[in-house]
Design an enzyme around this catalytic site. Structure first.
Site, short mmCIF file in Angstrom:
data_model
loop_
_atom_site.label_atom_id
_atom_site.label_comp_id
_atom_site.label_asym_id
_atom_site.label_seq_id
_atom_site.Cartn_x
_atom_site.Cartn_y
_atom_site.Cartn_z
N LYS A 87 0.67 -1.66 -0.10
CA LYS A 87 -0.56 0.12 0.06
C LYS A 87 0.75 1.39 -0.31
O LYS A 87 1.99 1.34 0.03
CB LYS A 87 -1.46 -0.19 0.74
CG LYS A 87 -1.80 -1.11 1.47
CD LYS A 87 -2.79 -1.41 2.24
CE LYS A 87 -4.42 -2.65 2.62
NZ LYS A 87 -4.58 -2.37 3.82
N TYR A 111 -12.61 -3.09 -2.81
CA TYR A 111 -13.22 -2.24 -1.61
C TYR A 111 -14.73 -2.72 -1.43
O TYR A 111 -15.66 -2.31 -0.04
CB TYR A 111 -12.65 -1.80 -0.82
CG TYR A 111 -11.35 -1.61 -0.21
CD1 TYR A 111 -10.68 -2.53 0.83
CD2 TYR A 111 -9.70 -0.73 -0.01
CE1 TYR A 111 -9.28 -3.39 0.53
CE2 TYR A 111 -8.97 -1.26 0.22
CZ TYR A 111 -8.51 -2.26 0.52
OH TYR A 111 -7.51 -2.57 1.25
N PHE A 158 -15.64 3.82 8.24
CA PHE A 158 -13.75 4.34 8.22
C PHE A 158 -13.32 3.95 6.07
O PHE A 158 -12.37 4.48 5.78
CB PHE A 158 -12.69 3.29 7.99
CG PHE A 158 -12.82 1.87 7.98
CD1 PHE A 158 -12.30 1.70 6.88
CD2 PHE A 158 -13.34 1.25 8.67
CE1 PHE A 158 -12.38 -0.50 6.78
CE2 PHE A 158 -13.98 -0.15 8.69
CZ PHE A 158 -13.43 -0.85 7.70
N ARG A 178 -1.75 -14.68 4.12
CA ARG A 178 -2.57 -14.06 4.83
C ARG A 178 -1.76 -14.38 6.24
O ARG A 178 -1.56 -13.54 7.16
CB ARG A 178 -4.42 -14.44 5.23
CG ARG A 178 -4.81 -14.33 4.23
CD ARG A 178 -5.18 -12.79 3.89
NE ARG A 178 -6.10 -12.43 4.71
CZ ARG A 178 -6.65 -11.65 5.74
NH1 ARG A 178 -6.61 -10.49 3.68
NH2 ARG A 178 -7.63 -10.87 5.82
N THR A 219 -5.39 -8.15 10.15
CA THR A 219 -5.72 -6.69 9.75
C THR A 219 -5.27 -5.46 10.46
O THR A 219 -5.17 -4.31 10.37
CB THR A 219 -7.22 -6.22 9.41
OG1 THR A 219 -7.57 -7.94 8.83
CG2 THR A 219 -7.90 -4.85 8.84
N ARG A 273 2.46 -6.76 8.66
CA ARG A 273 1.61 -5.50 10.07
C ARG A 273 2.83 -5.82 11.39
O ARG A 273 2.64 -4.45 11.70
CB ARG A 273 0.80 -6.36 9.81
CG ARG A 273 -0.36 -6.13 8.02
CD ARG A 273 -1.46 -6.41 8.08
NE ARG A 273 -1.91 -5.98 6.58
CZ ARG A 273 -3.31 -6.26 6.74
NH1 ARG A 273 -3.98 -7.40 6.95
NH2 ARG A 273 -3.73 -5.84 5.48
N ASN A 299 -1.70 0.00 7.12
CA ASN A 299 -0.86 -1.19 7.46
C ASN A 299 -0.91 -2.38 6.42
O ASN A 299 -0.79 -2.81 6.51
CB ASN A 299 -2.41 -2.69 8.09
CG ASN A 299 -3.62 -2.69 7.14
OD1 ASN A 299 -3.37 -1.79 5.85
ND2 ASN A 299 -4.78 -3.39 7.27
N HIS A 329 -1.89 -5.45 1.85
CA HIS A 329 -3.26 -6.27 1.31
C HIS A 329 -2.76 -7.52 0.82
O HIS A 329 -1.71 -7.55 -0.06
CB HIS A 329 -3.36 -5.28 0.06
CG HIS A 329 -4.40 -6.26 -0.99
ND1 HIS A 329 -6.27 -6.35 0.14
CD2 HIS A 329 -5.10 -7.20 -1.60
CE1 HIS A 329 -6.85 -7.07 -0.11
NE2 HIS A 329 -6.16 -7.56 -1.25
N GLU A 367 -9.46 -10.29 -7.50
CA GLU A 367 -9.20 -9.56 -7.85
C GLU A 367 -7.70 -8.60 -8.15
O GLU A 367 -8.01 -8.19 -9.01
CB GLU A 367 -8.70 -9.12 -6.01
CG GLU A 367 -9.71 -9.53 -5.12
CD GLU A 367 -8.90 -9.34 -3.66
OE1 GLU A 367 -8.05 -9.66 -3.44
OE2 GLU A 367 -10.06 -9.14 -2.84
#
Ligand code: DAT
Ligand code: MG
Length: 198
Positions: free
Chosen positions: A57, A97, A105, A133, A139, A150, A160, A163, A174
């Site tokens: 990100k 998203y 948020f 993951r 998250t 993270r 964070n 993704h 995706e």
């Protein structure tokens, strides 16, 4: 060595290098000559073609974490099949998203994700969705274990760093959203038969 390459390929080269340790050699070599068949039906051939979308990100890019993050996926043994840097559009993000549209948020998430370039990747390998993951972590970085991306590089859910797709179905959706088909490469990794019994 040239002779070995011409006559027997990689299998013989490995036998050459591991000739002092025949037991290990056998385990390192691909299941050739019908060995897979002899294992019977109980051992399914692992699906090494699963793919997932990973994106560094804007905060991760700004903080120059791209190399460190890519290294983790490489050293785990996954195969990079797509890579690009992009300024993400509102349209792409709203599709990406879509499940979060009603969250309080959401507006700040869109602002953050469009605040600078993102590095998007597609990684391939056995159970890559589930494994990545775990590598990425919770998250909320405050809950993420040390050793995860993270958990090592962030402390707040609003920034964070990374993704990762959360299911094989989500990953397919995706990847199609972020990459054109021609941007993804099918290529053979030379260590494929060493990292996994095929
Ligand atoms: P993940 O990115 O772990 O798949 P998610 O899909 O639930 O998590 O949410 C997508 C992103 O939205 C997440 O990486 C950061 C942001 N986010 C989630 N929950 C949040 C919250 N409570 N406050 C602020 N941002 C949040
Ligand atoms: Mg998610």
């Amino acid at each position: 060595m040239v002779l070995l390459l011409q006559r027997g390929g990689v299998r013989r080269i490995l036998q050459h290098f591991y000739s002092g340790n025949q037991g290990n050699t056998k385990r390192l070599l691909p299941a050739a000559d019908g060995a897979a068949g002899r294992r019977g039906n109980s051992t399914a051939v692992p699906d090494v073609r699963e793919r997932t979308l990973i994106a560094v990100k804007p905060d991760g890019v700004q903080r120059r974490l791209v190399g460190k993050i890519m290294q983790r996926f490489e050293q785990r043994g996954f195969k990079l099949v797509g890579l690009k840097m992009l300024q993400v559009s509102d349209d792409l993000l709203s599709q990406h998203y879509c499940e979060l549209r009603t969250k309080p948020f959401y507006p700040s998430l869109l602002q953050y994700m469009t605040s600078g370039p993102v590095v998007a990747m597609v990684w391939e390998g056995h159970k890559v969705v589930q494994t990545s993951r775990k590598m990425v972590g919770h998250t909320n970085p405050a809950e993420a274990q040390a050793g995860t991306v993270r958990g090592d590089f962030s402390f707040h859910v609003s920034r964070n760093v990374i993704h990762a797709s959360d299911s094989p179905e989500g990953a397919q959706r995706e990847i199609q959203l972020w990459f054109h088909r021609k941007e993804l490469l099918n290529w053979e990794c030379c260590d494929q038969a060493i990292t996994c019994e095929l």
